[in-house]
Design a protein around this motif. Structure first.
Motif, PDB file in Angstrom:
ATOM      1  N   PHE A   1      45.657  36.896  62.167  1.00  0.00           N
ATOM      2  CA  PHE A   1      45.993  37.238  60.778  1.00  0.00           C
ATOM      3  C   PHE A   1      47.034  38.346  60.699  1.00  0.00           C
ATOM      4  CE2 PHE A   1      43.651  41.193  60.147  1.00  0.00           C
ATOM      5  CZ  PHE A   1      42.662  41.131  61.127  1.00  0.00           C
ATOM      6  N   ASP A   2      47.392  38.893  61.819  1.00  0.00           N
ATOM      7  CA  ASP A   2      48.441  39.905  61.815  1.00  0.00           C
ATOM      8  C   ASP A   2      48.769  40.242  63.254  1.00  0.00           C
ATOM      9  OD1 ASP A   2      50.306  41.671  60.919  1.00  0.00           O
ATOM     10  OD2 ASP A   2      48.930  42.909  59.751  1.00  0.00           O
ATOM     11  N   SER A   3      49.890  40.866  63.480  1.00  0.00           N
ATOM     12  CA  SER A   3      50.159  41.421  64.799  1.00  0.00           C
ATOM     13  C   SER A   3      51.222  42.481  64.650  1.00  0.00           C
ATOM     14  CB  SER A   3      50.601  40.336  65.783  1.00  0.00           C
ATOM     15  OG  SER A   3      51.770  39.713  65.326  1.00  0.00           O
ATOM     16  N   ILE A   4      51.187  43.432  65.553  1.00  0.00           N
ATOM     17  CA  ILE A   4      52.183  44.491  65.482  1.00  0.00           C
ATOM     18  C   ILE A   4      52.767  44.677  66.864  1.00  0.00           C
ATOM     19  CG2 ILE A   4      51.164  45.747  63.551  1.00  0.00           C
ATOM     20  CD1 ILE A   4      50.049  47.747  65.655  1.00  0.00           C
ATOM     21  N   TYR A   5      53.905  45.325  66.916  1.00  0.00           N
ATOM     22  CA  TYR A   5      54.535  45.590  68.191  1.00  0.00           C
ATOM     23  C   TYR A   5      54.406  47.064  68.500  1.00  0.00           C
ATOM     24  CZ  TYR A   5      57.814  45.620  72.011  1.00  0.00           C
ATOM     25  OH  TYR A   5      58.369  45.755  73.246  1.00  0.00           O
ATOM     26  N   ASP A   6      53.879  47.336  69.687  1.00  0.00           N
ATOM     27  CA  ASP A   6      53.706  48.710  70.124  1.00  0.00           C
ATOM     28  C   ASP A   6      54.566  48.880  71.371  1.00  0.00           C
ATOM     29  OD1 ASP A   6      51.526  51.157  70.098  1.00  0.00           O
ATOM     30  OD2 ASP A   6      52.188  50.629  72.119  1.00  0.00           O
ATOM     31  N   SER A   7      55.372  49.955  71.397  1.00  0.00           N
ATOM     32  CA  SER A   7      56.317  50.035  72.511  1.00  0.00           C
ATOM     33  C   SER A   7      55.612  50.216  73.858  1.00  0.00           C
ATOM     34  CB  SER A   7      57.342  51.138  72.272  1.00  0.00           C
ATOM     35  OG  SER A   7      56.764  52.184  71.583  1.00  0.00           O
ATOM     36  N   TYR A   8      54.367  50.704  73.859  1.00  0.00           N
ATOM     37  CA  TYR A   8      53.658  50.863  75.136  1.00  0.00           C
ATOM     38  C   TYR A   8      52.866  49.619  75.516  1.00  0.00           C
ATOM     39  CZ  TYR A   8      54.943  55.656  74.389  1.00  0.00           C
ATOM     40  OH  TYR A   8      55.669  56.788  74.168  1.00  0.00           O
ATOM     41  N   ARG A   9      52.158  49.069  74.537  1.00  0.00           N
ATOM     42  CA  ARG A   9      51.264  47.963  74.856  1.00  0.00           C
ATOM     43  C   ARG A   9      51.838  46.578  74.567  1.00  0.00           C
ATOM     44  NH1 ARG A   9      45.497  50.231  72.766  1.00  0.00           N
ATOM     45  NH2 ARG A   9      46.762  51.187  71.147  1.00  0.00           N
ATOM     46  N   GLY A  10      53.012  46.546  73.992  1.00  0.00           N
ATOM     47  CA  GLY A  10      53.590  45.256  73.630  1.00  0.00           C
ATOM     48  C   GLY A  10      52.961  44.736  72.354  1.00  0.00           C
ATOM     49  N   VAL A  11      52.821  43.430  72.266  1.00  0.00           N
ATOM     50  CA  VAL A  11      52.298  42.840  71.043  1.00  0.00           C
ATOM     51  C   VAL A  11      50.780  43.051  70.959  1.00  0.00           C
ATOM     52  CG1 VAL A  11      52.132  40.737  69.691  1.00  0.00           C
ATOM     53  CG2 VAL A  11      54.069  41.078  71.218  1.00  0.00           C
ATOM     54  N   ILE A  12      50.330  43.543  69.815  1.00  0.00           N
ATOM     55  CA  ILE A  12      48.893  43.667  69.577  1.00  0.00           C
ATOM     56  C   ILE A  12      48.529  42.626  68.520  1.00  0.00           C
ATOM     57  CG2 ILE A  12      47.025  45.190  68.840  1.00  0.00           C
ATOM     58  CD1 ILE A  12      48.774  47.557  69.706  1.00  0.00           C
ATOM     59  N   VAL A  13      47.669  41.705  68.907  1.00  0.00           N
ATOM     60  CA  VAL A  13      47.352  40.579  68.043  1.00  0.00           C
ATOM     61  C   VAL A  13      46.044  40.854  67.298  1.00  0.00           C
ATOM     62  CG1 VAL A  13      47.022  38.084  67.969  1.00  0.00           C
ATOM     63  CG2 VAL A  13      48.438  39.094  69.755  1.00  0.00           C
ATOM     64  N   PHE A  14      46.054  40.690  65.958  1.00  0.00           N
ATOM     65  CA  PHE A  14      44.849  40.897  65.156  1.00  0.00           C
ATOM     66  C   PHE A  14      44.209  39.530  64.924  1.00  0.00           C
ATOM     67  CE2 PHE A  14      46.485  44.916  62.689  1.00  0.00           C
ATOM     68  CZ  PHE A  14      46.860  45.481  63.897  1.00  0.00           C
ATOM     69  N   VAL A  15      42.934  39.408  65.273  1.00  0.00           N
ATOM     70  CA  VAL A  15      42.295  38.099  65.139  1.00  0.00           C
ATOM     71  C   VAL A  15      40.942  38.148  64.443  1.00  0.00           C
ATOM     72  CG1 VAL A  15      43.360  36.863  67.067  1.00  0.00           C
ATOM     73  CG2 VAL A  15      41.418  38.389  67.508  1.00  0.00           C
ATOM     74  N   ARG A  16      40.623  37.029  63.819  1.00  0.00           N
ATOM     75  CA  ARG A  16      39.277  36.783  63.333  1.00  0.00           C
ATOM     76  C   ARG A  16      38.727  35.671  64.219  1.00  0.00           C
ATOM     77  NH1 ARG A  16      35.821  35.769  58.685  1.00  0.00           N
ATOM     78  NH2 ARG A  16      34.058  34.752  59.717  1.00  0.00           N
ATOM     79  N   ILE A  17      37.605  35.946  64.888  1.00  0.00           N
ATOM     80  CA  ILE A  17      37.020  34.938  65.782  1.00  0.00           C
ATOM     81  C   ILE A  17      36.146  33.993  64.950  1.00  0.00           C
ATOM     82  CG2 ILE A  17      35.767  34.542  67.945  1.00  0.00           C
ATOM     83  CD1 ILE A  17      38.058  36.522  68.331  1.00  0.00           C
ATOM     84  N   ARG A  18      36.502  32.735  64.935  1.00  0.00           N
ATOM     85  CA  ARG A  18      35.675  31.754  64.234  1.00  0.00           C
ATOM     86  C   ARG A  18      34.532  31.283  65.137  1.00  0.00           C
ATOM     87  NH1 ARG A  18      36.255  32.111  58.868  1.00  0.00           N
ATOM     88  NH2 ARG A  18      38.453  32.318  58.380  1.00  0.00           N
ATOM     89  N   ASP A  19      34.890  30.790  66.316  1.00  0.00           N
ATOM     90  CA  ASP A  19      33.894  30.333  67.274  1.00  0.00           C
ATOM     91  C   ASP A  19      34.236  30.924  68.637  1.00  0.00           C
ATOM     92  OD1 ASP A  19      32.375  28.509  65.596  1.00  0.00           O
ATOM     93  OD2 ASP A  19      34.133  27.175  65.667  1.00  0.00           O
ATOM     94  N   GLY A  20      33.235  30.959  69.504  1.00  0.00           N
ATOM     95  CA  GLY A  20      33.464  31.358  70.883  1.00  0.00           C
ATOM     96  C   GLY A  20      33.597  32.859  71.077  1.00  0.00           C
ATOM     97  N   VAL A  21      34.097  33.233  72.245  1.00  0.00           N
ATOM     98  CA  VAL A  21      34.191  34.636  72.643  1.00  0.00           C
ATOM     99  C   VAL A  21      35.538  34.856  73.316  1.00  0.00           C
ATOM    100  CG1 VAL A  21      33.192  36.433  74.137  1.00  0.00           C
ATOM    101  CG2 VAL A  21      31.683  34.765  73.038  1.00  0.00           C
TER     102      VAL A  21
END
Lengths: 602, 380
Positions: A198-218
């Motif tokens: 649902f979103d993601s940001i770019y961090d110069s140290y960690r690279g892409v940080i992906v924001f997620v909502r987990i529907r199923d699984g782990v």
């Protein structure tokens, strides 16, 4: 984690109704943060947002709440933007939630954006419950507002918590309501991983940080995941939750959770907001439905003030697009401005926000050309194309006819300003549809308006003519045939492509005249006289002249104080650097946005 | 023209009978006690430098203000005496003091002359009494004539008259008349400045009827015409000397434009010595206190980079009518002026704002009108 103890929700509200303040109080009450850690508005952590008092980027925060039933609940609160331009971002935030808190100002009641946001939440099948804010104000009318919510929106409001987010009144009640009125997520941790970005940001140290909502699984560290739309694969480096203002790593995220992960993602284009993430080794059968794709409504040219910074601008746009999928751009060149980009936006505010973020976060000095909408050009040979840059308009002899985008607009206004607002809409070529009275003192005016009449300063005009009481919401209705012409601007007899724009033929003279006047104010005097002309189809329709200056002397240089004199000269020189050279003329960057301010006189 | 062991000295006297409405300089009214303490502090400052500059030869001294002629004559004479004992001032040094009409009696002028002051700079500004009043000056034209005669009687032959153009309500006619009256007196030097209304002065907040730009420029060009007819030559944007040679040109001023060494003494004064610029603090109480504690009063110090020196060479030198010497530029910086400033040179030569005469590069008449624009381009 026990899914029944998770609540994923967002807060929706009209701008200024106190959403961010409520979010802050809830974070305080749940004790995730100490008072010391609280900045004034934890969720709005970007400078621009703070200054403008609006929330632009979706963000999420996790809090732990010990409810009256003695159980500890995990709340994932996902922040959403409040402005109509950001409908797309609201939509993608809502997709990560199971319910929503609707904040309504006890003194203002239901506003146009309140409706828009609630309907969007209901569209996403969220359970919505209202809270009435600002009940401590003398002009608060909680009972009337409750009634209005039930009448206008059609959701139950009789037991809505009465709160003052500012003074911390009624917050506990809101937290309890979250537990009882917002459903727990459903999802199977044993199924293959299915997670929505649902979103993601770019961090110069960690690279892409992906924001997620987990529907199923782990999802857990070390796992190889696949991005279903792009097919890219990456190994998960870290997973975790959203602490207020920071990230808190954890072992895993499972069905129902909201959190983030980082992975060895090489290309930032691989992670698209709205895409589904799954386990490479054990993929899910099909991707989650993505978000509704939105089309940019407003286009403008973005150029680096210094052409040497073209690639910096490209990199910055790439990073911004990562968490703002509604931002569109492609390279273009201008005779006046060199290499740059044609960028598409959801609206003018979106444009301004992106422009400011580019300038502040990426330290770029930009020249922005006049925003325009997308026109449909029907040529004599029967072909049709979308015109996003006025410069590309073919010769009039090749054009059969043109169409322009029309929006259906709803303006909510107190009855005393109905006349003034109707007049404004008429000036903007609006087609009147109806007036609905929602209560004795307020009406909703419905109009069809050409989009190009509202992208510039319509909001400002609306506010000034209604003393701030009118609110406006619109959606694209479609295209209609219109008599449009290209207005060209010549500075020192040289046509400046970056200043051309499309205008209705009846308004061409007026616009051209005002444009020349405005440019005359913006362009500093030079050593020579500069004619500024507006032309349609090669015919000059308006002219102004920037007179040459005759004098620029520093007389006395006292007692050998050279430093002061030098500072003056340096300031003069510095001022020139902020100019764009067009032929022999130095044009300030602001001049390219002159067209925006054409109606500010009214 | 200057050797690197030449030095000029500027002494600031920040006191005025009353502040003029356009004045942007460091000056104010003061009680007798403060004036006395100031000169005491100034003396300490002078003594503190004596050793530092013992290898330098002082070719000019300039008392500026404020109104140096306001305090009793002894103050200035004592300071000059002290300068003579602490510095090597040459026999033929140009020693100037500024003077405002109405503040200097004949006796005071005689005392100055006896102390070795050999040049006066009198703030006439205008010969029109109405204009003088508008400016907030304390004198009228009669007072000026009186002072001028007294100065001549006291033995001064080298006298500058300060004039101003582009004043509120000033007309071309009234300015003509002022210029003619000045020329009739045949002073050795005339400075004619165009008024600039600076922020922070009372003029800035007043609703003034100032001559428009075209009139302002006309006044500037008329100054040149009338003064040249009267036997003067312009050697700097705003400065005119009688006769042809350099004899009556102000040596001290040229030190500023041609980047000679100068030491500023007193409140808020500026110095440049061996390409280092520094300036004194501007708070008088602090100035007095620091000197009584034998502390330094220098607050800003900047060692000029080579680029900064080049910039100054250009924008200061271009103020002079003869312009800048390209050979001298090469000798000082080891680079050709034409290479360092190729861009601005082409641009402004094409526009007819600068021209080459022999080795020199100078502003044209049109260039003088917009000198700031041109000079700014020579800053990096």
């Amino acid at each position: 984690m026990d899914q029944s103890k998770i609540r994923n929700f967002c807060i929706v509200a009209h701008i200024d109704h106190g959403k961010s303040t409520l979010a802050d109080r809830m974070i305080e009450k749940t004790g995730v943060l100490t008072m010391r850690e609280m900045t004034s508005q934890v969720l709005d952590n970007m400078d621009i947002e703070r200054e403008r008092g609006i929330t632009i980027k979706s963000q999420a925060v996790r809090m732990i709440y010990k409810a009256q039933d003695g159980e500890e609940y995990t709340f994932n609160m996902i922040d959403t933007p409040g402005h109509v331009d950001f409908g797309y971002e609201v939509s993608r935030s809502l997709a990560a939630c199971d319910g929503a808190i609707l904040v309504v100002d006890a003194t203002q009641g239901v506003e146009a954006q309140t409706l828009a946001n609630v309907y969007m939440a209901l569209d996403h099948d969220l359970d919505v419950f209202p809270v009435i804010n600002k009940i401590d104000l003398p002009s608060a009318q909680p009972d009337e507002v409750k009634e209005e919510i039930e009448d206008v929106i059609g959701i139950e409001a009789h037991d809505a918590p009465l709160i003052s987010a500012k003074n911390g009144i009624g917050i506990e009640e809101v937290l309890e309501a979250v537990v009882h009125k917002i459903p727990a997520p459903t999802g199977d941790p044993n199924k293959p991983l299915t997670a929505l970005i649902f979103d993601s940001i770019y961090d110069s140290y960690r690279g892409v940080i992906v924001f997620v909502r987990i529907r199923d699984g782990v999802i857990k560290k070390g796992m190889k995941v696949r991005f279903m739309a792009t097919g890219a694969e990456a190994e998960v480096v870290e997973v975790g939750y959203f602490g207020p203002g920071r990230f808190i790593p954890s072992d895993d995220l499972s069905a129902g959770d909201v959190g983030y992960f980082t992975a060895s993602i090489k290309n930032i284009q691989d992670t698209r907001v709205g895409d589904t993430v799954t386990d490479s080794a054990n993929p899910c059968a099909e991707a989650l439905p993505g978000y509704k794709k939105v089309m940019p409504m407003v286009y403008c040219g973005l150029y680096p003030a210094d052409s040497a910074h073209y690639s910096d601008l490209r990199d910055a746009l790439e990073k911004l697009q990562l968490n703002d999928a509604s931002l569109f751009y492609e390279p273009e060149t201008s005779q006046a401005l060199g290499f740059g980009f044609r960028a598409g936006f959801l609206g003018l505010l979106h444009l301004e926000v992106i422009q400011e973020r580019l300038e502040r976060e990426y330290d770029l000095n930009l020249v922005t050309t006049a925003p325009g909408v997308v026109y449909k050009v029907h040529k004599n040979d029967g072909t049709v194309f979308d015109l996003t840059n006025p410069t590309n308009l073919p010769d009039p002899t090749e054009i059969d006819y043109m169409e322009e985008p029309i929006v259906s607009g709803e303006i909510m206004v107190t009855t005393e300003y109905v006349g003034a607002i109707m007049q404004l809409c008429q000036e903007r070529r609006g087609k009147y549809l109806s007036t609905d009275y929602i209560e004795q003192t307020r009406a909703i005016l419905k109009y069809e308006l050409p989009l190009n009449e509202i992208i510039y300063d319509f909001f400002d005009a609306l506010k000034s003519r209604s003393r701030g009481y009118a609110s406006f919401d619109y959606e694209l209705k479609g295209y209609e045939r219109s008599e449009l012409v290209k207005l060209d601007i010549l500075i020192n007899r040289e046509e400046v492509d970056a200043l051309s724009f499309i205008v209705h033929k009846d308004g061409a003279y007026e616009r051209g005249r005002k444009m020349c006047e405005r440019l005359k104010e913006e362009i500093p005097r030079h050593l020579f006289e500069i004619p500024i002309q507006a032309a349609v189809g090669g015919k000059i329709i308006a002219r102004e002249t920037v007179k040459a200056y005759r004098k620029d002397v520093l007389a006395k240089c006292y007692g050998g104080d050279i430093t002061r004199k030098k500072k003056l000269l340096e300031k003069q020189k510095e001022g020139k650097k902020k100019m764009r050279q067009i032929g022999n003329v130095e044009v300030p960057q602001a001049a390219f946005l002159s067209v925006l301010k054409l109606d500010s006189g009214d | 023209m200057f050797t690197n062991k030449d030095l000029s000295i500027y002494v600031h006297v920040p006191f005025c009978a009353r502040k003029c409405l356009y004045c942007d300089f460091l000056s104010f009214q003061a009680e007798k006690e403060l004036i006395s303490s100031y000169f005491e502090a100034l003396s300490k400052e002078i003594r503190s430098y004596a050793d530092t500059y013992k290898d330098y030869t002082v070719k000019s001294v300039f008392f500026g203000g404020g109104t140096p002629s306001l305090p009793d004559a002894e103050y200035i004479c004592d300071i000059l005496k002290l300068l003579h004992s602490e510095f090597n001032i040459t026999e033929d040094a140009e020693i100037t003091t500024e003077l405002n009409p109405g503040t200097a009696s004949f006796d005071k002028l005689k005392a100055y002359r006896a102390a070795g002051i050999n040049r006066l700079s009198i703030g006439a500004q205008s010969f029109d009494d109405k204009e003088l009043k508008t400016l907030g000056r304390i004198h009228d034209s009669a007072a000026f004539y009186k002072t001028y005669e007294d100065a001549q009687r006291a033995g001064f032959t080298n006298i500058n008259i300060d004039l101003m153009s582009a004043l509120p309500d000033q007309t071309l006619e009234s300015y003509h008349s002022t210029l003619k009256k000045a020329v009739e007196l045949k002073p050795s030097h005339i400075s004619a400045y165009s008024l600039i209304v600076e922020e922070g002065t009372p003029f800035f907040d007043m609703d003034l009827d100032l001559p428009d730009e075209d009139t302002d420029r006309l006044m500037y060009h008329e100054t040149k015409r009338i003064l040249e007819e009267g036997g003067y030559h312009r050697y700097e944007i705003s400065n005119y000397a009688y006769g042809d040679g350099e004899k009556n040109e102000c040596y001290h001023n040229k030190v500023y434009w041609e980047r000679g060494n100068y030491l500023g003494l007193g409140l808020g004064s500026s110095s440049m010595i061996d390409n280092v610029r520094f300036s004194n603090i501007t708070d008088i109480m602090e100035y007095i206190k620091r000197l009584s504690d034998s502390e330094s009063v220098v607050e800003e110090r900047e060692e000029l980079s080579e680029k900064a020196c080049m910039e100054e060479f250009m924008f200061l030198g271009l103020r002079l009518v003869k312009g800048v010497d390209a050979d001298l530029f090469y000798r000082q910086f080891g680079q050709k002026l034409e290479d360092v400033y190729a861009g601005p040179l082409i641009k402004y030569e094409t526009l007819g704002l600068i021209e080459r005469v022999g080795n020199n590069l100078r502003l044209t008449e049109k260039g003088f009108d917009v000198s700031n624009t041109v000079m700014a381009e020579f800053c990096f």
